[in-house]
Write an enzyme that holds these catalytic residues in place. Structure first.
Site, PDB file in Angstrom:
ATOM      1  N   TYR A  36      -6.400   1.497   2.606  1.00 30.98           N
ATOM      2  CA  TYR A  36      -4.959   1.313   2.460  1.00 30.98           C
ATOM      3  C   TYR A  36      -4.207   2.054   3.558  1.00 30.98           C
ATOM      4  CZ  TYR A  36      -0.255   1.885   0.524  1.00 30.98           C
ATOM      5  OH  TYR A  36       1.113   1.923   0.353  1.00 30.98           O
TER       6      TYR A  36
ATOM      7  N   LYS B  47      -1.903   0.590   6.821  1.00 29.14           N
ATOM      8  CA  LYS B  47      -0.544   0.996   7.151  1.00 29.14           C
ATOM      9  C   LYS B  47      -0.451   1.456   8.610  1.00 29.14           C
ATOM     10  CE  LYS B  47       1.683   0.278   3.304  1.00 29.14           C
ATOM     11  NZ  LYS B  47       2.773  -0.735   3.243  1.00 29.14           N
TER      12      LYS B  47
ATOM     13  N   GLN C 141      -0.475  -4.553  -1.044  1.00 35.59           N
ATOM     14  CA  GLN C 141      -1.468  -4.154  -2.044  1.00 35.59           C
ATOM     15  C   GLN C 141      -1.497  -2.632  -1.956  1.00 35.59           C
ATOM     16  OE1 GLN C 141      -4.029  -2.654  -4.195  1.00 35.59           O
ATOM     17  NE2 GLN C 141      -4.840  -2.411  -2.121  1.00 35.59           N
TER      18      GLN C 141
END
Length: 348
Positions: A146, A150, A80
């Site tokens: 996000y 990661k 995503q």
């Protein structure tokens, strides 16, 4: 060589799949088609070495199929990738990007894979830094979920390397652009600007336009993935970019010149979670992999606009052929591409 590629119907993943097949490898391509498109794999649809699995990588059926495929190398690109969505729904983002990465790692371990190459983020994991371009040794300082996901994925790479001797390399990508990037998605400013300008629609810049990014062409990125599949780079994160910063305002002007449209964007308030600068020191990738970006921004923009123009011309052509992909209910009929429907059988 047998390989698994997740996110295989996305613009980077599909370009990688095409490259792997041209080099003679067999590929299990995995994508849930939430943002990817089967049309991206049309170039390789007739290749018998391609098997397509429509599934979320977290699903039990997908994990079984990836494990059973017994790949030597796994390329994990499924994600995503919308920063704004990660801010609005951090739990959903973590499910896709943290649990997804863990599921793929576990499948790689269980299948006896030699190596996993992970698509990390060369901007969001570093956050705003005191010096640019940013080296891999910089402190990690993500400012959005996000980026945090990661970083978490990279941490799990180290765990699996230590516990299970799985070779791993994380590629911290700059802002990737090029053909097949969705002009109607939430990410990919090059494609968004270019398609809007070509169609005479207004373009918007969020903030004053001074924010910079390191734009790297998709073919150069795919080359980095292919090189990272070898033994070099085990245990490392390698920045993949150009080392050059381009402001959003400069980018808009360059694209407007290529498509020959007025350079008159509308300016909107800045968005939460967006970085002020992205610029990557890619010296390590050159030393370790022998990699460097070869396509400069002007040439890359010309190629991208040409691809978009071909799509526009095809859409308006009265003799345009019907899509190779027919849709019947929820089942896609893809000529010559083997599609595993084990997950669909499990749901029934």
């Amino acid at each position: 060589m047998r390989v698994v590629t997740t996110g295989a119907a996305g613009f980077i993943g599909s370009t990688l799949v095409d490259r792997l097949l041209r080099e003679g490898h067999s590929v299990l391509a995995v994508d849930d088609l939430s943002t990817g498109h089967l049309d991206n794999l049309a170039e390789s649809a007739d290749d018998p070495r391609l098997t397509f699995l429509e599934s979320d990588v977290v699903a039990d059926a997908a994990r079984r199929e990836m494990t059973a495929y017994r790949a030597e190398v796994v390329f994990h690109l499924a994600a995503q990738m919308d920063v704004r969505h990660s801010v609005a729904d951090p739990v959903g983002d973590a499910r896709r990007n943290v649990l997804g990465s863990l599921a793929v790692l576990e499948s790689a371990r269980a299948s006896g894979a030699r190596k996993l190459v992970f698509a990390s983020s060369g901007g969001t994991i570093y956050g705003d830094q005191p010096t640019y371009p940013v080296h891999e040794s910089a402190d990690l300082d993500p400012i959005c979920p996000y980026g945090a996901a990661k970083v978490c994925g990279e941490t799990y790479l180290r765990v699996y390397r230590h516990l299970h001797r799985l070779q791993t390399t994380a590629l911290a990508l700059g802002n990737v652009y090029g053909p097949r990037q969705d002009p109607h998605g939430e990410a990919g400013v090059v494609s968004i600007f270019a398609s809007a300008l070509m169609e005479g629609r207004p373009t918007m810049i969020f903030g004053a336009g001074g924010a910079t990014r390191d734009y790297v062409y998709v073919d150069d990125v795919v080359e980095a993935f292919v090189l990272a599949a070898g033994p070099a780079g085990d245990g490392l994160r390698l920045n993949i970019g150009t080392g050059r910063e381009t402001s959003v305002r400069q980018l808009h002007r360059l694209i407007a010149e290529v498509v020959e449209r007025p350079d008159t964007p509308k300016f909107m308030p800045p968005r939460a979670g967006e970085l002020d600068r992205v610029g990557l020191d890619c010296g390590a990738a050159q030393r370790v992999l022998g990699w460097r970006a070869k396509v400069d921004l002007t040439e890359g923009l010309s190629r991208t606009v040409a691809w978009l123009q071909d799509r526009v011309d095809a859409a308006h052509s009265p003799a345009a052929p019907a899509s190779r992909h027919a849709v019947v209910g929820q089942t896609y009929l893809v000529p010559a591409v083997k599609r595993d429907r084990s997950e669909a059988r499990e749901r029934r």
